[in-house]
Each structure stands twice: as structure tokens, then as C-alpha cells.
Design a protein around this motif. Structure first.
Motif, PDB file in Angstrom:
ATOM      1  N   ALA A 127     -28.422  33.134 -29.405  1.00 21.09           N
ATOM      2  CA  ALA A 127     -28.949  33.670 -30.664  1.00 21.09           C
ATOM      3  C   ALA A 127     -27.958  33.480 -31.806  1.00 21.09           C
ATOM      4  O   ALA A 127     -28.362  33.196 -32.947  1.00 21.09           O
ATOM      5  CB  ALA A 127     -29.293  35.149 -30.492  1.00 21.09           C
ATOM      6  N   LEU A 128     -26.677  33.623 -31.520  1.00 19.51           N
ATOM      7  CA  LEU A 128     -25.663  33.406 -32.557  1.00 19.51           C
ATOM      8  C   LEU A 128     -25.694  31.969 -33.065  1.00 19.51           C
ATOM      9  O   LEU A 128     -25.667  31.718 -34.272  1.00 19.51           O
ATOM     10  CB  LEU A 128     -24.272  33.735 -32.014  1.00 19.51           C
ATOM     11  CG  LEU A 128     -23.933  35.210 -31.806  1.00 19.51           C
ATOM     12  CD1 LEU A 128     -22.633  35.343 -31.034  1.00 19.51           C
ATOM     13  CD2 LEU A 128     -23.819  35.917 -33.154  1.00 19.51           C
ATOM     14  N   PRO A 137     -17.333  27.298 -34.203  1.00 16.90           N
ATOM     15  CA  PRO A 137     -16.565  27.896 -33.107  1.00 16.90           C
ATOM     16  C   PRO A 137     -17.283  27.818 -31.765  1.00 16.90           C
ATOM     17  O   PRO A 137     -16.644  27.702 -30.720  1.00 16.90           O
ATOM     18  CB  PRO A 137     -16.354  29.349 -33.541  1.00 16.90           C
ATOM     19  CG  PRO A 137     -17.294  29.584 -34.665  1.00 16.90           C
ATOM     20  CD  PRO A 137     -17.564  28.270 -35.297  1.00 16.90           C
ATOM     21  N   ALA A 138     -18.621  27.852 -31.783  1.00 18.17           N
ATOM     22  CA  ALA A 138     -19.374  27.762 -30.533  1.00 18.17           C
ATOM     23  C   ALA A 138     -19.165  26.409 -29.861  1.00 18.17           C
ATOM     24  O   ALA A 138     -19.005  26.328 -28.629  1.00 18.17           O
ATOM     25  CB  ALA A 138     -20.860  27.992 -30.793  1.00 18.17           C
ATOM     26  N   LEU A 164     -16.859  23.343 -25.430  1.00 11.98           N
ATOM     27  CA  LEU A 164     -15.991  22.257 -24.992  1.00 11.98           C
ATOM     28  C   LEU A 164     -14.938  22.776 -24.009  1.00 11.98           C
ATOM     29  O   LEU A 164     -14.687  22.171 -22.962  1.00 11.98           O
ATOM     30  CB  LEU A 164     -15.310  21.606 -26.190  1.00 11.98           C
ATOM     31  CG  LEU A 164     -16.164  20.655 -27.030  1.00 11.98           C
ATOM     32  CD1 LEU A 164     -15.523  20.425 -28.402  1.00 11.98           C
ATOM     33  CD2 LEU A 164     -16.353  19.313 -26.318  1.00 11.98           C
ATOM     34  N   ARG A 165     -14.311  23.891 -24.367  1.00  9.22           N
ATOM     35  CA  ARG A 165     -13.266  24.468 -23.515  1.00  9.22           C
ATOM     36  C   ARG A 165     -13.841  24.960 -22.200  1.00  9.22           C
ATOM     37  O   ARG A 165     -13.334  24.646 -21.122  1.00  9.22           O
ATOM     38  CB  ARG A 165     -12.603  25.650 -24.237  1.00  9.22           C
ATOM     39  CG  ARG A 165     -11.536  26.359 -23.394  1.00  9.22           C
ATOM     40  CD  ARG A 165     -11.210  27.755 -23.908  1.00  9.22           C
ATOM     41  NE  ARG A 165     -12.271  28.726 -23.681  1.00  9.22           N
ATOM     42  CZ  ARG A 165     -12.478  29.376 -22.539  1.00  9.22           C
ATOM     43  NH1 ARG A 165     -11.718  29.163 -21.481  1.00  9.22           N
ATOM     44  NH2 ARG A 165     -13.466  30.256 -22.433  1.00  9.22           N
ATOM     45  N   ASP A 184     -17.430  32.910 -24.730  1.00  8.15           N
ATOM     46  CA  ASP A 184     -17.502  33.717 -25.951  1.00  8.15           C
ATOM     47  C   ASP A 184     -17.479  32.775 -27.143  1.00  8.15           C
ATOM     48  O   ASP A 184     -16.424  32.323 -27.591  1.00  8.15           O
ATOM     49  CB  ASP A 184     -16.325  34.696 -26.009  1.00  8.15           C
ATOM     50  CG  ASP A 184     -16.342  35.542 -27.277  1.00  8.15           C
ATOM     51  OD1 ASP A 184     -17.275  35.381 -28.104  1.00  8.15           O
ATOM     52  OD2 ASP A 184     -15.424  36.358 -27.456  1.00  8.15           O
ATOM     53  N   VAL A 185     -18.667  32.470 -27.668  1.00 12.57           N
ATOM     54  CA  VAL A 185     -18.771  31.454 -28.722  1.00 12.57           C
ATOM     55  C   VAL A 185     -18.197  31.917 -30.055  1.00 12.57           C
ATOM     56  O   VAL A 185     -18.075  31.119 -30.984  1.00 12.57           O
ATOM     57  CB  VAL A 185     -20.236  30.993 -28.920  1.00 12.57           C
ATOM     58  CG1 VAL A 185     -20.782  30.382 -27.642  1.00 12.57           C
ATOM     59  CG2 VAL A 185     -21.125  32.137 -29.407  1.00 12.57           C
ATOM     60  N   THR A 186     -17.802  33.167 -30.135  1.00 16.11           N
ATOM     61  CA  THR A 186     -17.257  33.643 -31.407  1.00 16.11           C
ATOM     62  C   THR A 186     -15.774  33.334 -31.554  1.00 16.11           C
ATOM     63  O   THR A 186     -15.222  33.423 -32.661  1.00 16.11           O
ATOM     64  CB  THR A 186     -17.448  35.169 -31.559  1.00 16.11           C
ATOM     65  OG1 THR A 186     -16.688  35.849 -30.547  1.00 16.11           O
ATOM     66  CG2 THR A 186     -18.910  35.546 -31.432  1.00 16.11           C
TER      67      THR A 186
END
Length: 398
Positions: A262-263, A273-274, A279-280, A331-333
């Protein structure tokens, strides 16, 4: 076919996650002797700091010497074929050869140059979403979106006919599939080289406005034909395989984390940042090219002599608690930079700006077009034996 239990520990996954044994190795001895999937013995390096050190040191850890060792499947290649396999392939070069080749390509992959591509990438994404919407659910997201988007972009960039995509995609998939016998992969590599040789010859006769045409026009006297073939081959394979697998696997990861999805769908500032976090967290490249030590080295307290093979466990390094807190959680933030999904040092992925742009455009476009997107039907297929981890299929509905 190789069984999963026979895969080296850094290639074993449980869906998105490296197997627990890999974290145990990283958080314990940090280095281990392994058998690679092609049978060679190697040292596996797992900690973030150690992996970064190896990636950043071309003098003690050589790319070029890997092919000189004639890996399994290359034993029957002639010296000329080995030289051709190295020519133009940045992943098989050390400085100063690597420096010379990369210098010719850097202007084509700057962030500024990629920005000029943004409108066309948006068109490609929208065209594929239009086709999916028109066809209706269910749809295979890999075949209908994740694979065609980066494939068309790299074809246009390089000057490769998009009508040939089925052939080159099948070849690259087989070449990167480590369950395919080495001799078969070598045969396919020869076919791929012959195909690219024809395109290079065409570009030399009539250079277009694509990267291949630019290299012929501006650096034709500096690059041999073999080097042009090697450069184009690497860019074609790397340019669609990596992003395609990130788009497929990344979408499934978001579908299984609906709050994160949703973000990305609803907040434009969350997309960048997502992408970095995906990627990580996914680390679809298990290890990259093995290195060969040029002298005695010490890693994680282990002395290693010259001429030894060193393999890097990128999934372990990118989930090292020394890199960031709670590394197993998506944590995509947080968008932590410093991950090594694109490598590090002089071999840092040349196409990283292009891959990032494709993902920043494709993920929100897909999720906004189909706000009720969900996995449907058959279970997704994972490509465990491939050099690049990802999905063979992902059936979705909306």
C-alpha cells in the motif's frame, strides 16, 4: 538435475529468505570451504564487512583469473575461444583492461542519460499494462510484465531486434541455469555469441543511434570486434535478466506484505526507498563472479593461499545485522543505501541507474493499474538453480 540439498548454502532459499544455515555461518565462523554448484572447491565469504573488502580489492581478488582456471564446461574450449569469452566482458576483466572498457560505456549509463529514457520507459510499462488489462485475468506476471518491460528497453538501447527476444531470452535463461550441463551451456553460449556477432557486423556497416552504434562510431578504432561482441552480449543478458527477476520477485514480496504494498502504491515518496529495500532484502544475485586470490590473504581469521577460489554470499551480507537493525524484516520505509545488491567497487553494476529507474516506474504503475492485484491459481515457480534468483512464473488476478 541437482537437488536443492546439493546446492551450496549461499544459493539455498526458502522463498525470499536465505536458509538459516547461511546466517549461522555468517554469525559464527563467517567463512567456510564449500563445493560450488559446478564442483569446484571455494571459500565462501558471508559477512558484510568481509564481502565489501573482497569486492573493493581487485589486486588481491582477481576477476580475470577465474576464466584462466578454465571452469567446468570450458575445459574443451580453445585458447582462442577463451580469449573471445573474455574480450569485452567487464566481469572477466581486471584493471587496466576493465578500466579502459568501462570508460567507453559510463557516459551511456549516467543518471542524467537515464532520465532522458524515463518517458520511453513509462510508455513501455503502460503498453504492457494495457495488454494485460485487455487480456484480463488471470495473467502470468513474469511473462506479461516483468520480463517484457526490461527486455524491450535494453533491446532499444542496444539496437537488438525485439522480435528476437524469445530466442535470446531462452538462451540466456539456459546459460544462467546451473542445472544445465556445462557442455550444453557452452554450446548455447557459442550460439549466443554467433547471434551477437551478426548484430555487431550490422552496426559496423550501418551504425545507428543505439549504444552499439555509438561504440562503433566513437570508439571503433579503440575496440576490437570481439570486444564489441562481448560488451553487447553482457549488456543484453544483464540488462533484462536482473530487472525482470526483481520485478517478478519484488511484486510477490509486496503481495505477501500488503501494508508495504500500500505504501508503494499510494505514496510516491515511498517508491525510491522501497526499491532499495527490495534490492537488499531479495539479493537476487547469489554471489556474482567468483574471485581468485593473487597472493596469500586473510579473511575472518582464515589464511587463504594464492590461486584459491573465493565466492561471496551476497544474501548473507545484505542481511548482516552489522549493516542495519532487524535485517530479516522487509521494511520499505528505511531504504538503506550501502547494500551490495549491485556489487561494490570498480565492478559495481554499470546498469544500476537504469534498473532503479525501471523499478521506480514499474512497481507503482502496476499496483495503481490493478489495486486489487493478488496471487492466484498455481503456486509461483522459483528458479533456485539459476545464477540470478527469481520466479519462473507468477499467476495473478485483479
Amino acid at each position: 538435475m541437482t537437488e536443492k540439498s546439493e546446492l551450496p548454502v549461499h544459493m539455498r532459499r526458502a522463498e525470499f529468505d536465505p536458509v538459516p544455515e547461511l546466517a549461522e555461518l555468517r554469525d559464527g565462523p563467517a567463512i567456510a570451504r564449500i563445493h560450488t554448484v559446478v564442483g569446484s572447491q571455494a571459500w565462501l565469504v558471508t559477512r558484510y564487512a568481509d564481502v565489501r573488502e573482497v569486492l573493493g580489492d581487485q589486486q588481491r581478488f582477481s576477476h580475470a583469473r577465474f576464466l584462466e582456471r578454465r571452469p567446468p564446461g570450458m575445459a574443451d574450449l580453445s585458447d582462442e575461444e577463451i580469449a573471445q569469452a573474455r574480450a569485452g566482458n567487464l566481469l572477466a576483466q581486471d584493471p587496466p583492461d576493465h578500466t579502459r572498457l568501462r570508460r567507453f560505456l559510463i557516459p551511456e549509463f549516467t543518471v542524467r542519460r537515464m532520465k532522458r529514457l524515463e518517458p520511453r520507459i513509462r510508455e513501455v510499462v503502460d503498453e504492457n499494462l494495457d495488454a494485460m488489462e485487455k487480456e484480463g485475468p488471470p495473467a502470468d506476471l513474469v511473462a506479461n510484465f516483468a520480463l517484457p518491460v526490461p527486455s524491450l528497453v535494453i533491446c532499444e538501447l542496444l539496437g537488438v531486434p525485439y522480435v528476437d527476444r524469445a530466442e535470446f531470452q531462452a538462451r540466456s535463461n539456459r546459460m544462467l541455469d546451473l542445472s544445465v550441463p556445462p557442455k550444453e551451456r557452452t554450446r548455447i553460449a557459442r550460439e549466443s555469441r554467433a547471434y551477437m556477432a551478426k548484430l555487431v557486423a550490422k552496426a559496423q556497416a550501418e551504425p545507428g543511434e543505439d549504444i552499439l552504434g555509438m561504440l562503433v562510431r566513437e570508439h571503433g578504432d579503440d575496440l576490437t570486434t570481439d570486444e564489441l561482441i562481448g560488451i553487447a552480449s553482457l549488456l543484453l543478458i544483464a540488462g533484462h535478466e536482473t530487472t525482470a527477476n526483481m520485478l517478478g520477485l519484488g511484486t510477490l514480496a509486496l503481495l505477501k506484505h500488503p501494508d508495504q504494498l500500500a505504501l508503494v502504491r499510494d505514496h510516491p515518496e515511498a517508491v525510491e526507498p522501497a526499491v532499495e529495500e527490495l534490492l537488499r532484502w531479495l539479493s537476487i544475485v547469489h554471489s556474482g563472479i567468483p574471485r581468485v586470490t593473487t597472493t596469500e590473504v586473510e579473511i575472518a581469521g582464515q589464511k587463504i593461499g594464492p590461486g584459491e577460489l573465493v565466492v561471496l554470499a551476497l544474501p548473507a551480507a545484505n542481511r548482516d545485522p552489522a549493516l542495519l537493525p532487524d535485517p530479516e524484516r522487509l521494511d520499505v520505509t528505511r531504504g538503506e543505501m550501502g547494500h551490495m545488491a549491485f556489487g561494490h567497487g570498480i565492478h559495481h553494476c554499470l546498469g544500476a541507474p537504469l534498473a532503479r529507474m525501471e523499478m521506480r516506474i514499474a512497481f507503482p504503475a502496476l499496483l495503481q493499474r490493478f489495486p486489487t492485484l493478488r496471487a492466484a491459481g498455481t503456486e509461483p515457480g522459483f528458479r533456485s538453480f539459476n545464477v540470478i534468483y527469481g520466479l519462473t512464473s507468477l499467476e495473478v488476478a485483479w
